[in-house]
Structures are given as structure tokens and as C-alpha cells.
Design a protein around this motif. Structure first.
Motif, mmCIF file in Angstrom:
data_model
loop_
_atom_site.group_PDB
_atom_site.id
_atom_site.type_symbol
_atom_site.label_atom_id
_atom_site.label_comp_id
_atom_site.label_asym_id
_atom_site.label_seq_id
_atom_site.Cartn_x
_atom_site.Cartn_y
_atom_site.Cartn_z
ATOM 1 N N ARG A 165 58.407 98.841 -34.510
ATOM 2 C CA ARG A 165 57.984 100.230 -34.620
ATOM 3 C C ARG A 165 56.451 100.301 -34.571
ATOM 4 O O ARG A 165 55.779 99.301 -34.842
ATOM 5 C CB ARG A 165 58.532 100.813 -35.925
ATOM 6 C CG ARG A 165 60.048 100.970 -35.868
ATOM 7 C CD ARG A 165 60.682 101.135 -37.238
ATOM 8 N NE ARG A 165 60.824 99.867 -37.927
ATOM 9 C CZ ARG A 165 61.726 99.613 -38.877
ATOM 10 N NH1 ARG A 165 62.574 100.549 -39.259
ATOM 11 N NH2 ARG A 165 61.792 98.434 -39.453
ATOM 12 N N PRO A 166 55.917 101.468 -34.214
ATOM 13 C CA PRO A 166 54.453 101.583 -34.134
ATOM 14 C C PRO A 166 53.805 101.040 -35.409
ATOM 15 O O PRO A 166 54.219 101.404 -36.517
ATOM 16 C CB PRO A 166 54.229 103.086 -33.975
ATOM 17 C CG PRO A 166 55.485 103.585 -33.303
ATOM 18 C CD PRO A 166 56.593 102.728 -33.849
ATOM 19 N N GLY A 167 52.869 100.129 -35.245
ATOM 20 C CA GLY A 167 52.132 99.578 -36.388
ATOM 21 C C GLY A 167 52.898 98.559 -37.213
ATOM 22 O O GLY A 167 52.357 97.993 -38.169
ATOM 23 N N SER A 211 50.207 98.300 -31.243
ATOM 24 C CA SER A 211 49.923 99.727 -31.092
ATOM 25 C C SER A 211 50.357 100.481 -32.349
ATOM 26 O O SER A 211 51.390 100.184 -32.950
ATOM 27 C CB SER A 211 50.675 100.275 -29.877
ATOM 28 O OG SER A 211 50.679 101.694 -29.918
ATOM 29 N N ALA A 212 49.562 101.466 -32.740
ATOM 30 C CA ALA A 212 49.910 102.297 -33.889
ATOM 31 C C ALA A 212 50.705 103.522 -33.464
ATOM 32 O O ALA A 212 51.173 104.298 -34.298
ATOM 33 C CB ALA A 212 48.632 102.703 -34.625
ATOM 34 N N SER A 213 50.874 103.706 -32.149
ATOM 35 C CA SER A 213 51.531 104.936 -31.692
ATOM 36 C C SER A 213 52.777 104.698 -30.837
ATOM 37 O O SER A 213 53.635 105.573 -30.746
ATOM 38 C CB SER A 213 50.523 105.783 -30.902
ATOM 39 O OG SER A 213 49.981 105.016 -29.847
ATOM 40 N N GLU A 214 52.899 103.511 -30.224
ATOM 41 C CA GLU A 214 54.041 103.254 -29.333
ATOM 42 C C GLU A 214 54.873 102.093 -29.867
ATOM 43 O O GLU A 214 54.326 101.143 -30.423
ATOM 44 C CB GLU A 214 53.533 102.873 -27.924
ATOM 45 C CG GLU A 214 52.654 103.900 -27.247
ATOM 46 C CD GLU A 214 53.388 105.199 -26.970
ATOM 47 O OE1 GLU A 214 54.621 105.148 -26.719
ATOM 48 O OE2 GLU A 214 52.751 106.274 -27.030
ATOM 49 N N ASN A 247 53.295 94.719 -33.998
ATOM 50 C CA ASN A 247 53.085 95.664 -32.910
ATOM 51 C C ASN A 247 51.581 95.958 -32.838
ATOM 52 O O ASN A 247 50.978 96.354 -33.842
ATOM 53 C CB ASN A 247 53.883 96.953 -33.163
ATOM 54 C CG ASN A 247 53.826 97.885 -31.978
ATOM 55 O OD1 ASN A 247 52.934 97.802 -31.124
ATOM 56 N ND2 ASN A 247 54.777 98.806 -31.903
#
Ligand code: GTQ
Length: 346
Positions: A266-268, A320-323, A318
Motif C-alpha cells: 500500500r502507499p507508504g 511511493s506515498a501515493s501509489e 513502497n
């Protein structure tokens, strides 16, 4: 621990007499074949960058015609085993295979089990046991032990996929061989849609014929991805958003020796995997991830692949914090469970 006698403690004449009768004293080697607490290992944490290997794979397409290769593959070899051994781990073989438009990799069958994880390109297909399986990014196609398979390409762009085989183990057990065949007729319709709805499978009750050992040969990425997204949504507290590629008739591992799954970060998210006995392979399908194995920090971009030895904790992050990030995982757990050596260390 008691120090044991060494080989050169023994008189030369005695060692020669043993050798002459094909005899070996155990005690000088006992600690190396049964090391204390943790196995000796050759498998090193290694990453293979797709960006770095792709030009070399395309160059192979120019240098070697398919007729001279049969399978045009660059093997992802772990230097810990020696590159010539063509092993990613004790039981796992990895290869990046290139098929160009119009090419054909002829039909054969072999004792090792294989799967293909499609990396790029459209229009290629693998025919497995008479079933024509189209290839798209992220699809998983099984070619289990003993099933005929050949690869063809009706598209316009190069197609690349990751081959994952249990070849090192099958070779080690002196059971690895192949049989060449003739072009297959496409005789079977694709059955994968029969299993696309969880909880209901074709019933054998009123129809004759038993379920096939490998009822599902193609696992479309669109379905696996959708399953991960709905798992993440319906169970926000679940520790790992992961789905396993299984035999839909009985829920068991889809193949005998290696296990396959897909994971969503999951993001982050940071996911700490405990040390388990099986070695693992991670291949990034989508997004960006960091894989931490001992002192190594592998930053995976799409189509990058890395491996982790067994008995070692692994942290997946992950980037990315958004994807979300999507990872294909192969490991040796079915083998370890069958052998009775599977272990999780807290
Ligand atoms: O596509 O059948 O990477 O037989 C190694 C052995 C691929 C294949 C490999 C094989 C194949």
C-alpha cells in the motif's frame, strides 16, 4: 562446541588407503555439512536491473537467430553459486526470454516445472498442452512438468518474459531432461475463465471425467491485481496484501516445487517479512519498491528482479506515498514443506 579432528591429523598412508577404497572420514567435514544453528549458503542477495539487461537481451535478438537458440534467454545467475551454474538460489532458476515478431520457439516438454511472468510486449502466446495462452504484462502462465509447450508471436513488438523454473533442483536430483515435439494443434479451449469467480468451480458431480492436475494454466494479471485491490479495501488491517497462485480446484500450490504469489504494498507501506527457510525472488510489476536484505537496499523499478537467500529477514517498502506497488513473488516453500524442513524464525 567440541573441535573435531582434521584431515591432516591423519597419516598420509591412512588417507591414501581410505581413498583407494572410496572411503572418506566424516569427522573433518562434519561441521561443514551440519553447521551449527544456520545452514551454509551460496545464495547471495542479488538484483538484476531490467533497464541494464534489456539492451543486452535485444542484442541477443540480433546476434542469435531463434533457430540457433530455441529459447533466447539470458539467465539471471547468482554469483554466489557461480555464474555457470545458472541458479538464482538452490532450487530457483530465472531467465529473461525474448521472442521477436514472427518467431517461434518449438514445442518441447521437460521434467522441470516452469512459469512465465510476462514483462513487456503484446501478441505472443504460449501453447501449453493444446491450450493457447496469450501473453500480456503481469500474466502468469504455467508450464508444469511434462506438459508440451511452445511459444509463438503474432504481434509487432519484442515480447519479453521472466522464466522461473525449478531446474537447479531437478538437475541436482539427476531427473532433468527434455523431449522435442512437433507443433501442437490448439485443441483445448482456455479454461481460466471457469475459475475467475472465487468460491464456485466447475462441478464434477453430474459430469464424467476428473479434474485436471493443472486446471488453470493462465492467471491474468487483471484478475490478480483486482483481487489485491479488493483485499486491501475490504481488510485494511490485514498484515500483508497478498494473493497466492493456487490450483483453483483444491487450493493447493499451483505447482509442486516452487510457490508463486502477488503482493501489493500500500502507499507508504513497509512490510517486514520474518526469516523463513525458503529463498525468495521478487519481481516488480508496477510502482516502486525497496527490498532490504541484510546490508543490501535494492531499489526496484518496474521489471526489476532480485533474490533473497533463506533464513534471512526481508523488508519491503513502497517507495511511493501515493501509489500502490505490485510485486510478483516466487519462493521455495512448497519444496521445503514437502521435505519437512520449512521453518519460520521469529
Ligand atoms: O521456454 O521452454 O528459460 O525450456 C529454460 C528452459 C525457458 C522454455 C527457459 C526452457 C524454457
Amino acid at each position: 562446541m567440541q573441535e573435531l579432528g582434521r584431515l591432516d591429523d591423519l597419516p598420509l598412508a591412512y588417507r591414501e588407503s581410505l581413498g583407494a577404497q572410496n572411503l572418506v572420514p566424516l569427522w573433518p567435514s562434519l561441521r561443514s555439512v551440519l553447521p551449527p544453528g544456520t545452514p551454509a549458503r551460496r545464495t547471495q542477495p542479488v538484483m538484476w536491473s531490467y533497464e541494464a539487461l534489456r539492451p543486452l537481451l535485444m542484442q541477443a535478438g540480433e546476434l542469435t537467430p531463434i533457430e540457433k537458440a530455441e529459447r533466447r534467454v539470458l539467465v539471471l545467475a547468482n554469483p554466489g553459486h557461480g555464474l555457470e551454474k545458472m541458479q538464482a538460489s538452490a532450487a530457483i532458476y530465472l531467465g529473461m526470454q525474448l521472442l521477436l515478431p514472427g518467431e517461434w520457439a518449438p514445442s518441447h516438454k521437460h521434467t522441470p516445472n516452469a512459469v512465465r511472468m510476462i514483462v513487456e510486449g503484446e501478441g505472443a502466446y504460449t501453447t501449453v498442452d493444446g491450450e493457447k495462452c496469450p501473453m500480456s504484462r503481469g500474466d502468469l502462465i504455467l508450464t508444469p512438468t511434462g506438459l508440451w509447450h511452445e511459444h509463438g508471436h503474432d504481434g509487432k513488438e519484442p515480447v519479453v518474459w521472466l522464466d522461473v523454473l525449478d531446474l537447479p533442483l531437478v538437475y541436482y536430483t539427476e531427473t532433468s531432461y527434455a523431449v522435442e515435439g512437433k507443433e501442437q494443434d490448439v485443441t483445448a479451449t482456455r479454461l481460466e475463465r471457469n475459475y475467475a469467480r472465487g468460491g464456485v468451480v466447475p462441478s464434477p458431480v453430474f459430469s464424467r471425467g476428473s479434474a485436471r492436475r493443472y486446471p488453470m494454466l493462465r492467471y491474468p494479471w487483471a484478475d490478480a491485481r483486482a483481487a489485491l485491490l479488493s483485499l486491501a479495501e475490504s481488510q485494511p488491517d490485514v498484515e500483508a496484501v497478498q494473493v497466492a497462485y493456487v490450483n483453483p480446484e483444491n487450493g493447493s500450490d499451483c505447482q509442486n516445487i516452487l510457490g508463486f504469489s502477488a503482493l501489493m504494498l500500500r502507499p507508504g507501506e513497509t512490510l517486514n517479512l520474518p526469516a523463513r527457510s525458503p529463498a525468495m525472488v521478487f519481481h516488480l510489476i508496477e510502482g516502486g519498491a525497496e527490498v532490504a536484505i541484510e546490508a543490501n537496499r535494492f531499489a526496484l523499478s518496474p521489471a526489476d528482479t532480485c533474490c533473497a537467500p533463506g533464513y534471512t529477514p526481508v523488508t519491503l517498502k513502497n517507495r511511493s506515498a501515493s501509489e500502490p506497488a505490485f510485486v510478483f513473488v516466487a519462493d521455495e516453500s512448497p519444496l521445503h514443506k514437502k521435505l519437512g524442513v520449512y521453518e519460520v524464525r521469529a
